[in-house]
Design an enzyme around this catalytic site. Sequence first.
Site, PDB file in Angstrom:
ATOM      1  N   LYS A  15       0.841  -1.214   0.000  1.00 58.39           N
ATOM      2  CA  LYS A  15       0.000   0.000   0.000  1.00 58.39           C
ATOM      3  C   LYS A  15       0.864   1.247   0.000  1.00 58.39           C
ATOM      4  O   LYS A  15       0.659   2.165  -0.795  1.00 58.39           O
ATOM      5  CB  LYS A  15      -0.904  -0.007   1.245  1.00 58.39           C
ATOM      6  N   ASN A  16       1.833   1.309   0.923  1.00 60.44           N
ATOM      7  CA  ASN A  16       2.589   2.547   1.092  1.00 60.44           C
ATOM      8  C   ASN A  16       3.626   2.779  -0.011  1.00 60.44           C
ATOM      9  O   ASN A  16       4.280   3.828  -0.031  1.00 60.44           O
ATOM     10  CB  ASN A  16       3.249   2.586   2.480  1.00 60.44           C
ATOM     11  N   ARG A  64      -4.758  10.320   4.619  1.00 65.42           N
ATOM     12  CA  ARG A  64      -3.743  11.360   4.734  1.00 65.42           C
ATOM     13  C   ARG A  64      -2.755  11.360   3.583  1.00 65.42           C
ATOM     14  O   ARG A  64      -2.193  12.392   3.236  1.00 65.42           O
ATOM     15  CB  ARG A  64      -2.960  11.182   6.018  1.00 65.42           C
ATOM     16  N   ARG A  94       0.229  14.189  13.525  1.00 63.05           N
ATOM     17  CA  ARG A  94       0.756  14.027  12.171  1.00 63.05           C
ATOM     18  C   ARG A  94       0.693  15.316  11.341  1.00 63.05           C
ATOM     19  O   ARG A  94      -0.010  15.370  10.329  1.00 63.05           O
ATOM     20  CB  ARG A  94       0.060  12.860  11.459  1.00 63.05           C
ATOM     21  N   CYS A 140      -5.271  12.431  13.319  1.00 62.01           N
ATOM     22  CA  CYS A 140      -5.748  11.072  13.049  1.00 62.01           C
ATOM     23  C   CYS A 140      -5.556  10.231  14.295  1.00 62.01           C
ATOM     24  O   CYS A 140      -4.942  10.671  15.270  1.00 62.01           O
ATOM     25  CB  CYS A 140      -5.092  10.478  11.810  1.00 62.01           C
ATOM     26  N   ASP A 177       4.552   0.255  12.043  1.00 63.18           N
ATOM     27  CA  ASP A 177       3.373  -0.390  11.466  1.00 63.18           C
ATOM     28  C   ASP A 177       3.240  -1.865  11.859  1.00 63.18           C
ATOM     29  O   ASP A 177       2.278  -2.528  11.458  1.00 63.18           O
ATOM     30  CB  ASP A 177       3.394  -0.260   9.929  1.00 63.18           C
ATOM     31  N   ILE A 235       7.701   6.652  17.138  1.00 59.78           N
ATOM     32  CA  ILE A 235       7.367   7.398  15.911  1.00 59.78           C
ATOM     33  C   ILE A 235       6.097   8.230  16.099  1.00 59.78           C
ATOM     34  O   ILE A 235       6.066   9.408  15.767  1.00 59.78           O
ATOM     35  CB  ILE A 235       7.175   6.436  14.699  1.00 59.78           C
ATOM     36  N   ARG A 244      -8.699  -0.673   4.331  1.00 59.26           N
ATOM     37  CA  ARG A 244      -7.817   0.368   3.792  1.00 59.26           C
ATOM     38  C   ARG A 244      -6.480  -0.206   3.356  1.00 59.26           C
ATOM     39  O   ARG A 244      -5.854   0.318   2.432  1.00 59.26           O
ATOM     40  CB  ARG A 244      -7.551   1.445   4.854  1.00 59.26           C
TER      41      ARG A 244
HETATM   42  N1  EPU Z   1       6.184  14.462  11.140  1.00 63.08           N
HETATM   43  C1  EPU Z   1       6.153  15.797  11.469  1.00 63.08           C
HETATM   44  N2  EPU Z   1       5.970  16.702  10.469  1.00 63.08           N
HETATM   45  C2  EPU Z   1       5.827  16.325   9.167  1.00 63.08           C
HETATM   46  C3  EPU Z   1       5.871  14.960   8.834  1.00 63.08           C
HETATM   47  C4  EPU Z   1       6.058  14.047   9.856  1.00 63.08           C
HETATM   48  O1  EPU Z   1       6.286  16.165  12.646  1.00 63.08           O
HETATM   49  O2  EPU Z   1       5.666  17.188   8.315  1.00 63.08           O
HETATM   50  C5  EPU Z   1       6.392  13.458  12.206  1.00 63.08           C
HETATM   51  C6  EPU Z   1       5.168  12.552  12.373  1.00 63.08           C
HETATM   52  O3  EPU Z   1       4.170  13.146  13.162  1.00 63.08           O
HETATM   53  C7  EPU Z   1       5.793  11.320  12.999  1.00 63.08           C
HETATM   54  C8  EPU Z   1       7.178  11.264  12.318  1.00 63.08           C
HETATM   55  O4  EPU Z   1       7.406  12.575  11.796  1.00 63.08           O
HETATM   56  O5  EPU Z   1       5.967  11.526  14.369  1.00 63.08           O
HETATM   57  C9  EPU Z   1       7.341  10.269  11.198  1.00 63.08           C
HETATM   58  O6  EPU Z   1       6.167  10.249  10.382  1.00 63.08           O
HETATM   59  P1  EPU Z   1       6.210  10.073   8.808  1.00 63.08           P
HETATM   60  O7  EPU Z   1       6.049  11.389   8.157  1.00 63.08           O
HETATM   61  O8  EPU Z   1       7.384   9.243   8.420  1.00 63.08           O
HETATM   62  O9  EPU Z   1       4.875   9.256   8.569  1.00 63.08           O
HETATM   63  P2  EPU Z   1       3.994   9.343   7.267  1.00 63.08           P
HETATM   64  O10 EPU Z   1       4.855   9.609   6.110  1.00 63.08           O
HETATM   65  O11 EPU Z   1       2.826  10.235   7.510  1.00 63.08           O
HETATM   66  C10 EPU Z   1       4.185   6.815   6.594  1.00 63.08           C
HETATM   67  C11 EPU Z   1       3.248   5.685   6.364  1.00 63.08           C
HETATM   68  C12 EPU Z   1       2.645   5.248   7.703  1.00 63.08           C
HETATM   69  C13 EPU Z   1       3.808   4.813   8.609  1.00 63.08           C
HETATM   70  C14 EPU Z   1       4.825   5.953   8.747  1.00 63.08           C
HETATM   71  C15 EPU Z   1       6.053   5.595   9.543  1.00 63.08           C
HETATM   72  C16 EPU Z   1       2.440   6.101   4.133  1.00 63.08           C
HETATM   73  C17 EPU Z   1       1.311   6.474   3.245  1.00 63.08           C
HETATM   74  N3  EPU Z   1       2.194   6.104   5.441  1.00 63.08           N
HETATM   75  O12 EPU Z   1       3.421   7.869   7.189  1.00 63.08           O
HETATM   76  O13 EPU Z   1       1.816   4.130   7.446  1.00 63.08           O
HETATM   77  O14 EPU Z   1       3.325   4.457   9.873  1.00 63.08           O
HETATM   78  O15 EPU Z   1       5.249   6.404   7.444  1.00 63.08           O
HETATM   79  O16 EPU Z   1       6.717   4.537   8.949  1.00 63.08           O
HETATM   80  O17 EPU Z   1       3.523   5.766   3.668  1.00 63.08           O
HETATM   81  C18 EPU Z   1       0.050   2.613   7.850  1.00 63.08           C
HETATM   82  O18 EPU Z   1       0.299   2.092   6.753  1.00 63.08           O
HETATM   83  O19 EPU Z   1      -0.738   2.090   8.681  1.00 63.08           O
HETATM   84  C19 EPU Z   1       0.688   3.888   8.201  1.00 63.08           C
HETATM   85  C20 EPU Z   1       0.235   4.673   9.175  1.00 63.08           C
END
Ligand code: EPU
Length: 418
Positions: free
Chosen positions: A22-23, A92, A121, A116, A305, A327, A397
């Site tokens: 998915k990701n 998201r 996030r 969320c 995850d 995280i 999802r």
């Molecule tokens: N963060 C910030 N500011 C930002 C972006 C991130 O503070 O602008 C923080 C987040 O709040 C978190 C940390 O940085 O504390 C890392 O989050 P990250 O941005 O890496 O998460 P994401 O990109 O929103 C993706 C996956 C998630 C997975 C995380 C961590 C996708 C679509 N989603 O989310 O997947 O948990 O990376 O590996 O790739 C899931 O599949 O169930 C899922 C939640």
Amino acid sequence: MDKIVIEGGHPLQGEIAISGAKNAALPLICATLLSPGPHVLENVPDLRDTRTMLALLESLGATWSRDGDTLTIDTSGLNNFEASYDLVKTMRASVLVLGPLLARMNRARVSLPGGCAIGARPINFHLQGFQQLGVRHQLDQGYVDASVDGRMEGATICFDIPSVTATENILMGAVLAKGDTVIKNAAREPEIGNLVDMLNGMGAKIKGRGSDTLLIKGVTRLKPARIRVVPDRIETGTFLIAVGAIGGELTLSNCDPALLPSLYAKLGAAGVKVREEKDRLHVARREPLRAVDIKTMPFPGFPTDLQAQMMALMCFSNGLSLITETIFENRFMHVAELHRMGADIRIDGHSAIVTGTGGLRGAPVMATDLRASASLVIAGLAAEGITEISRVYHLDRGYDDLVGKLSRVGAVIHRQPA
Ligand code: EPU
């Protein structure tokens, strides 16, 4: 609303084919916006999230068709730069259209995703990164309204902490920027490698794949892509952990054993044997389960995850396990549901202390987010008696045919329509 009903206690036996990730699929679908023309994506899982992303692309003027697990997406007719709240609030990852829309149309209006279940996030890293590439943005009625005069300008961007989707978003913007961009402290998740391969295949010039520093030489145009989505390491891990909980012996095919280094070490220590073989994994548990500690970290550390699934597993050991989530700030929603099944778990800040009681008892429980739902399925498979999981749209999802795949390897599980 549909429910999933599980009769626990039936070991898993047989083979499961792993679907595309998915990701990985979500950013690849967005990357098709970067060049007009038909793009071909193979091994795309049929999930609620991939369908939502396709609906979003359609709303921007793209067309698509699906033949089995192959998607053809034509973005030649792109005529809109707004990602509406209705779509973004359900997923998201919709924010991933920001980079491609700015690169192709110099304008993007994307609804702010809001909070969320697993944490606040924010998307400040995305927005700061684009600002460094010369993008102006303002918040207007809950939407980020972003624009740039002509092409973005390359810059050096350093993330405070590695963010998966921020790395992907900036990458997709920078490939068509003027000059060079460097992304430091980039996330290294394998799904980003998949995106780098797609973009380089389209004519982008990106170096540093798999490392925390990505170097991007901007080009003026890209061509349509043909790419295969990498196997889903989180789906793979979920089935490995399920065998740990209930026992039996499974072969997982169409997977990439290289993508889960931190999980095998933990499963091995817990008494779950995993054998790697090219694109297959064999998993079995023949000894009593031992308690292990885990701490979630960015790749190649233990994936957040898989934290909920691992916590469910630890409930079946007979020892103490310390599970630390680094995280996301609120990713223990499954604990209250596991309590309903007899689990002994205490939360202390970012850690959960699981006292394994050797087993759980079936109960009606509620899914709260995608991975929490997977942990309840694992708990239900290994618990005594019947578990009924409601709000299963969370599972839809991100897991391709979870109920079908599990029932074909001996689980007694079915979906009960509302
Ligand atoms: N963060 C910030 N500011 C930002 C972006 C991130 O503070 O602008 C923080 C987040 O709040 C978190 C940390 O940085 O504390 C890392 O989050 P990250 O941005 O890496 O998460 P994401 O990109 O929103 C993706 C996956 C998630 C997975 C995380 C961590 C996708 C679509 N989603 O989310 O997947 O948990 O990376 O590996 O790739 C899931 O599949 O169930 C899922 C939640």
